[in-house]
Motif scaffolding. Structure first.
Motif, short mmCIF file in Angstrom:
data_model
loop_
_atom_site.label_atom_id
_atom_site.label_comp_id
_atom_site.label_asym_id
_atom_site.label_seq_id
_atom_site.Cartn_x
_atom_site.Cartn_y
_atom_site.Cartn_z
N TYR A 147 43.06 49.31 37.03
CA TYR A 147 41.99 49.20 38.03
C TYR A 147 40.64 48.97 37.36
N VAL A 205 50.85 47.45 38.71
CA VAL A 205 50.65 48.65 39.53
C VAL A 205 51.81 48.82 40.52
N ARG A 210 42.66 47.57 45.71
CA ARG A 210 41.43 47.09 45.10
C ARG A 210 41.69 45.93 44.13
N THR A 264 44.48 51.80 43.95
CA THR A 264 44.23 50.86 42.86
C THR A 264 44.88 49.50 43.13
N LEU A 290 45.05 53.57 36.99
CA LEU A 290 43.59 53.62 36.93
C LEU A 290 43.05 52.74 35.80
#
Length: 309
Positions: free
Chosen positions: A124, A237, A215, A212, A121
């Motif tokens: 992200y 990630v 995106r 995440t 996160l």
């Protein structure tokens, strides 16, 4: 007719030889575990030294979460190794102490995937909301997130303690047992709660990491540069996803120990090494050595050590 005394002597000798073989293999596996753990501690010490002696690293949310994960993994490995040795050599512990050790180990086990989710996160936010990253991802918020992670990890264990306390008499906690999770299962609902907690936790973390990553990679495609920070974040990630997958292999140890324990003497030690330790041993290499900041300081430390030597 064979001499009964000779026959008994031969059987006894085979039993002694078998016990010696078993003990030798057990000691070899435990020594291998300890050596791997010492190697892990070596890299951990270097990373912690760099972290605590470099001010701008301590102020970076990403590194705060990374160091927390390493410390948590170290706690889990110490507890796991201690309990494994105790079980291997049939060391009896009070139920109360055993329950505390197993509970801390259980929480630290589930904290690792939660920490991976928060790290994903953070990447992200850094890529998709760069103007708000400094506002949202501060060291103070990181410490708050770590506190929430531990609180969430503690909740299932509180429920388990309530169920256990209502299923046994008070004197049960003063008994001595060979300490393992199975010894503390006194109600079927305990195992059900544990399974549900693990499945929900890993599913939620997996969804967060997938979301995440998608995106971040959409932003990276818009930028169109293979060397952009978005592509780098996407790779990071993906590493989180890889480590989560390794953590999930711990599920297989439950099934193998249930159905194969009668066929493999050292199954518990092998499971602990492959499914519990191996994913955590990789953490310093996946994140520490790969990261440019840590890599630079590690090279500098080694160069200084060689020069002084």
């Amino acid at each position: 007719m064979a001499n009964p005394t000779t026959l008994y002597s031969n059987i006894t000798q085979v039993s002694v030889d078998s016990n010696k073989y078993t003990e030798t293999v057990r000691m070899a596996l435990l020594i291998l575990l300890v050596l791997c753990f010492c190697f892990f501690l070596y890299f951990l010490t270097i990373i912690l030294y760099v972290y605590f002696t470099t001010a701008h690293i301590r102020e970076n949310t990403r590194y705060v979460l990374f160091v927390h994960m390493l410390i948590n993994d170290t706690l889990y490995l110490i507890l796991g190794l201690t309990l494994l040795v105790a079980v291997s050599y049939k060391v009896y512990l009070p139920v109360s102490l055993c329950y505390v050790l197993v509970t801390i180990g259980s929480i630290s086990f589930i904290v690792t995937p939660y920490n991976l989710a928060v790290m994903a996160l953070e990447r992200y936010v850094a890529i998709c909301y760069p103007l708000r990253h400094a506002e949202l991802c501060t060291p103070q918020r990181s410490h708050a997130a770590i506190a929430v992670i531990w609180a969430v990890g503690l909740i299932p264990n509180i429920a388990d303690f309530i169920v256990l306390s209502s299923s046994v008499e008070t004197k049960y906690f003063s008994l001595n047992v060979i300490c393992s999770w199975a010894r503390l299962l006194k109600a079927p609902v305990q195992n059900t709660m544990r399974s549900i907690t693990l499945i929900l936790s890993f599913t939620l973390v997996g969804l967060i990491i997938v979301y995440t990553y998608i995106r971040i990679m959409l932003v990276a495609r818009k930028l169109g540069s293979g060397k952009s920070s978005a592509f780098t974040a996407g790779k990071t990630v993906m590493l989180h996803a890889f480590q989560l997958l390794l953590c999930m292999t711990a599920f297989s140890s439950h099934f193998t120990e249930t159905y194969l324990k009668d066929y493999f003497t050292f199954l518990a030690i092998a499971n602990f090494l492959l499914f519990m330790c191996f994913p955590r041993f990789l953490s310093p290499f996946i994140y520490g050595i790969r990261d440019e900041v840590f890599r630079k300081y590690i090279k500098k430390l080694h160069s200084s050590a060689i020069t002084s030597g």
